[in-house]
Each structure stands twice: as structure tokens, then as C-alpha cells.
Write a protein that holds these residues in place. Structure first.
Motif, PDB file in Angstrom:
ATOM      1  N   VAL A 198       0.852  -1.193   0.000  1.00  0.00           N
ATOM      2  CA  VAL A 198       0.000   0.000   0.000  1.00  0.00           C
ATOM      3  C   VAL A 198       0.886   1.242   0.000  1.00  0.00           C
ATOM      4  N   SER A 199       0.267   2.393  -0.198  1.00  0.00           N
ATOM      5  CA  SER A 199       0.966   3.676  -0.104  1.00  0.00           C
ATOM      6  C   SER A 199       0.492   4.418   1.138  1.00  0.00           C
ATOM      7  N   ALA A 200       1.313   5.369   1.606  1.00  0.00           N
ATOM      8  CA  ALA A 200       0.960   6.188   2.774  1.00  0.00           C
ATOM      9  C   ALA A 200       1.230   7.647   2.441  1.00  0.00           C
ATOM     10  N   THR A 201       0.246   8.507   2.671  1.00  0.00           N
ATOM     11  CA  THR A 201       0.353   9.933   2.366  1.00  0.00           C
ATOM     12  C   THR A 201      -0.149  10.754   3.546  1.00  0.00           C
ATOM     13  N   ALA A 202       0.589  11.797   3.887  1.00  0.00           N
ATOM     14  CA  ALA A 202       0.205  12.662   5.005  1.00  0.00           C
ATOM     15  C   ALA A 202      -0.985  13.533   4.613  1.00  0.00           C
ATOM     16  N   LEU A 203      -2.043  13.502   5.412  1.00  0.00           N
ATOM     17  CA  LEU A 203      -3.211  14.358   5.176  1.00  0.00           C
ATOM     18  C   LEU A 203      -3.075  15.697   5.882  1.00  0.00           C
ATOM     19  N   GLU A 204      -2.107  15.799   6.764  1.00  0.00           N
ATOM     20  CA  GLU A 204      -1.763  17.022   7.476  1.00  0.00           C
ATOM     21  C   GLU A 204      -0.302  16.889   7.890  1.00  0.00           C
ATOM     22  N   PRO A 205       0.322  17.939   8.379  1.00  0.00           N
ATOM     23  CA  PRO A 205       1.721  17.785   8.814  1.00  0.00           C
ATOM     24  C   PRO A 205       1.874  16.624   9.789  1.00  0.00           C
ATOM     25  N   VAL A 206       2.860  15.778   9.533  1.00  0.00           N
ATOM     26  CA  VAL A 206       3.054  14.549  10.302  1.00  0.00           C
ATOM     27  C   VAL A 206       4.475  14.483  10.851  1.00  0.00           C
ATOM     28  N   GLN A 207       4.595  14.094  12.097  1.00  0.00           N
ATOM     29  CA  GLN A 207       5.879  13.763  12.702  1.00  0.00           C
ATOM     30  C   GLN A 207       5.863  12.279  13.018  1.00  0.00           C
ATOM     31  N   ALA A 208       6.938  11.589  12.654  1.00  0.00           N
ATOM     32  CA  ALA A 208       6.983  10.146  12.845  1.00  0.00           C
ATOM     33  C   ALA A 208       8.389   9.690  13.182  1.00  0.00           C
ATOM     34  N   CYS A 209       8.464   8.645  13.997  1.00  0.00           N
ATOM     35  CA  CYS A 209       9.739   7.981  14.285  1.00  0.00           C
ATOM     36  C   CYS A 209       9.906   6.820  13.308  1.00  0.00           C
ATOM     37  N   PHE A 210      11.132   6.588  12.902  1.00  0.00           N
ATOM     38  CA  PHE A 210      11.432   5.540  11.934  1.00  0.00           C
ATOM     39  C   PHE A 210      12.454   4.572  12.527  1.00  0.00           C
ATOM     40  N   LEU A 211      12.189   3.277  12.373  1.00  0.00           N
ATOM     41  CA  LEU A 211      13.113   2.234  12.806  1.00  0.00           C
ATOM     42  C   LEU A 211      13.503   1.393  11.602  1.00  0.00           C
ATOM     43  N   GLU A 212      14.787   1.210  11.373  1.00  0.00           N
ATOM     44  CA  GLU A 212      15.227   0.348  10.291  1.00  0.00           C
ATOM     45  C   GLU A 212      14.770  -1.084  10.539  1.00  0.00           C
ATOM     46  N   MET A 213      14.583  -1.829   9.458  1.00  0.00           N
ATOM     47  CA  MET A 213      13.952  -3.134   9.555  1.00  0.00           C
ATOM     48  C   MET A 213      14.729  -4.109  10.438  1.00  0.00           C
ATOM     49  N   ALA A 214      16.045  -4.123  10.355  1.00  0.00           N
ATOM     50  CA  ALA A 214      16.829  -5.068  11.154  1.00  0.00           C
ATOM     51  C   ALA A 214      16.583  -4.848  12.648  1.00  0.00           C
ATOM     52  N   PHE A 215      16.587  -3.588  13.069  1.00  0.00           N
ATOM     53  CA  PHE A 215      16.337  -3.302  14.483  1.00  0.00           C
ATOM     54  C   PHE A 215      14.892  -3.606  14.852  1.00  0.00           C
ATOM     55  N   PHE A 216      13.956  -3.331  13.939  1.00  0.00           N
ATOM     56  CA  PHE A 216      12.555  -3.604  14.234  1.00  0.00           C
ATOM     57  C   PHE A 216      12.330  -5.101  14.425  1.00  0.00           C
ATOM     58  N   ARG A 217      12.953  -5.926  13.611  1.00  0.00           N
ATOM     59  CA  ARG A 217      12.803  -7.372  13.765  1.00  0.00           C
ATOM     60  C   ARG A 217      13.383  -7.833  15.109  1.00  0.00           C
ATOM     61  N   SER A 218      14.487  -7.233  15.522  1.00  0.00           N
ATOM     62  CA  SER A 218      15.044  -7.548  16.842  1.00  0.00           C
ATOM     63  C   SER A 218      14.067  -7.155  17.941  1.00  0.00           C
ATOM     64  N   THR A 219      13.391  -6.018  17.748  1.00  0.00           N
ATOM     65  CA  THR A 219      12.391  -5.555  18.712  1.00  0.00           C
ATOM     66  C   THR A 219      11.249  -6.558  18.838  1.00  0.00           C
ATOM     67  N   LEU A 220      10.815  -7.121  17.715  1.00  0.00           N
ATOM     68  CA  LEU A 220       9.746  -8.116  17.744  1.00  0.00           C
ATOM     69  C   LEU A 220      10.164  -9.355  18.530  1.00  0.00           C
ATOM     70  N   ARG A 221      11.393  -9.772  18.365  1.00  0.00           N
ATOM     71  CA  ARG A 221      11.862 -10.991  19.030  1.00  0.00           C
ATOM     72  C   ARG A 221      11.976 -10.810  20.545  1.00  0.00           C
ATOM     73  N   VAL A 222      12.254  -9.602  20.987  1.00  0.00           N
ATOM     74  CA  VAL A 222      12.504  -9.345  22.405  1.00  0.00           C
ATOM     75  C   VAL A 222      11.231  -8.979  23.169  1.00  0.00           C
ATOM     76  N   ASN A 223      10.294  -8.282  22.521  1.00  0.00           N
ATOM     77  CA  ASN A 223       9.147  -7.689  23.207  1.00  0.00           C
ATOM     78  C   ASN A 223       7.859  -8.442  22.877  1.00  0.00           C
ATOM     79  N   ASN A 224       7.535  -9.412  23.719  1.00  0.00           N
ATOM     80  CA  ASN A 224       6.382 -10.276  23.462  1.00  0.00           C
ATOM     81  C   ASN A 224       5.057  -9.525  23.513  1.00  0.00           C
ATOM     82  N   GLU A 225       4.910  -8.583  24.449  1.00  0.00           N
ATOM     83  CA  GLU A 225       3.648  -7.850  24.560  1.00  0.00           C
ATOM     84  C   GLU A 225       3.402  -6.993  23.327  1.00  0.00           C
ATOM     85  N   PHE A 226       4.458  -6.347  22.845  1.00  0.00           N
ATOM     86  CA  PHE A 226       4.309  -5.560  21.617  1.00  0.00           C
ATOM     87  C   PHE A 226       3.958  -6.455  20.440  1.00  0.00           C
TER      88      PHE A 226
END
Length: 229
Positions: free
Chosen positions: A96-124
């Protein structure tokens, strides 16, 4: 898109509120903070997935190409929500595509770190799974409506869904600013058809419009346009 010195408070998004407290310093050290202008594309359908976003402020539409010159809005992402996780599949491309409908601030995590986050954080991981199931149910409902509901019913359903998601202001209008084109994309129809149906609803006294804001005046009449499936 540009990097911003403004950083999230590490306690507002679905990740920060469900990950292990000991993992927060790792998030702080690996996140990148970006600012997107209204109308700016955050990522495009078919692009390689290089990471995941978490919205700190603003509103984003998630949409998919539908034919040569039309799009369907799948759903909306707002403060605290995850963005880009639909690209976690095996092919590594955003579906899919994503487009801002108003000014947006967002945090970005690279995929390798995000996958590590998934493995460590069961509740998330669990909350992400629930979120994905909710989105799947919403997508299935939209596809079912496309087949079974007349266009006027789909426009009515779109307005009711927007009210449920965003609520109403003190003055009574649905608390999100959307163009007629965006509403048409939510309902899976053309701008011309949506314009005609909205005009009919206004004349019937079912809804009111003030710029990009919609007010439901007669919910029962609006719901009468939705055929039971």
C-alpha cells in the motif's frame, strides 16, 4: 521528508507503551525522527520496505491503487499508530501507499532493528498481531461492501465508520477534515458519484457539510441506506 530535531516522548505510540522498559534506551538510540508536509508521500506501493514508522503527530491515509487513475483508502493512521507494517511479508515490498493528510511527525526504525524488537518484546508482538487482525477484518468488510452494497450505502457506511473512528467535535461534525475525493476513495467510488450522493444526502437533511467537515444529522436515515449482509 526531512529529519527533525523534535523527538517523541517514548511513551505515546503502541511500541513505547508495550515494549520492555529496559528496551526504551535501545529505541531512543536507534530511532530517526522525520517531518512530512501535508500531501507528502511517506512511502509508495511497490517500493522496497526499509523500515517501520510510528506516528507521533498528524494523520496519514493508507491507500492502494485501484485501476489506472483511482485509489481506495484502506484506513487511516493517527498519533500513536504503527505505519508500514503491511510490508513485513516475504516479498519485502509495501503493498500500500501512505500519504500525510496534514503535517506529520513520525519515528522511523530500520527493519533489522525492528525485527530484533519483535523478538525481544512479546507484549508488543501480541498487540501488533491484534492490530493486524483488526485491519484484516476492516479490509474484508470493505471488500464485502464493494460487492453487496449500493454506492449510496457505501458512502453512508464510510461516514458512519469515520464518526466511529474519529468521534465528533463539540459542534457536532466528524473530527477529521476530508475532501470529497478522499471520501470517495474510502467508499470505493468516483468523485462524481460521491459528489452526487452527498448532494442528495444534504437535500434529504441526512448530513451537512462545511468545507471538509461532515455532520451526520439523521443517523437512522443514513443507516437505512446500508443493506444488511
Amino acid at each position: 521528508m526531512k529529519k527533525t530535531k523534535h523527538e517523541c516522548d517514548l511513551k505515546s505510540c503502541i511500541l513505547c507503551t508495550t515494549c520492555l522498559e529496559d528496551w526504551l534506551p535501545a529505541l531512543a538510540g536507534n530511532r530517526q525522527c522525520y517531518q512530512f508536509n501535508k500531501g507528502e508521500e511517506i512511502f509508495r506501493e511497490g517500493e522496497p520496505v526499509n523500515g517501520i514508522y510510528f506516528v507521533y503527530n498528524g494523520l496519514v491515509k493508507i491507500h492502494k491503487q485501484w485501476g489506472h487513475d483511482r485509489e481506495m483508502i484502506v484506513h487511516f493512521v493517527r498519533k500513536g499508530d504503527i505505519l508500514g507494517h503491511r510490508g513485513l511479508g516475504r516479498n519485502g515490498l509495501y503493498p500500500v501507499s501512505a500519504t500525510a493528510l496534514e503535517p506529520v511527525q513520525a519515528c522511523f526504525l530500520e527493519m533489522a532493528f525492528f525485527r530484533s524488537t519483535l523478538r525481544v518484546n512479546n507484549e508488543f508482538l501480541f498487540q501488533l498481531m491484534v492490530n493486524c487482525v483488526d485491519e484484516l477484518e476492516e479490509s474484508e468488510r470493505k471488500m464485502r461492501n464493494l460487492v453487496h452494497l449500493p454506492v449510496k450505502g457505501r458512502v453512508a457506511q464510510a461516514l458512519l465508520s469515520l464518526k466511529e473512528k474519529f468521534g465528533c467535535t463539540e459542534s457536532g461534525h466528524i473530527d477529521v477534515a476530508l475532501s470529497r475525493q478522499d471520501l470517495a476513495s474510502v467508499a470505493g467510488t468516483t468523485y462524481e458519484t460521491a459528489f452526487r450522493i452527498l448532494s442528495e444526502m444534504i437535500q434529504e437533511g441526512t448530513i451537512e457539510m462545511n468545507g471538509k467537515y461532515f455532520t451526520i444529522r439523521d443517523k437512522e436515515k443514513l443507516m437505512s441506506n446500508i443493506t444488511s449482509l
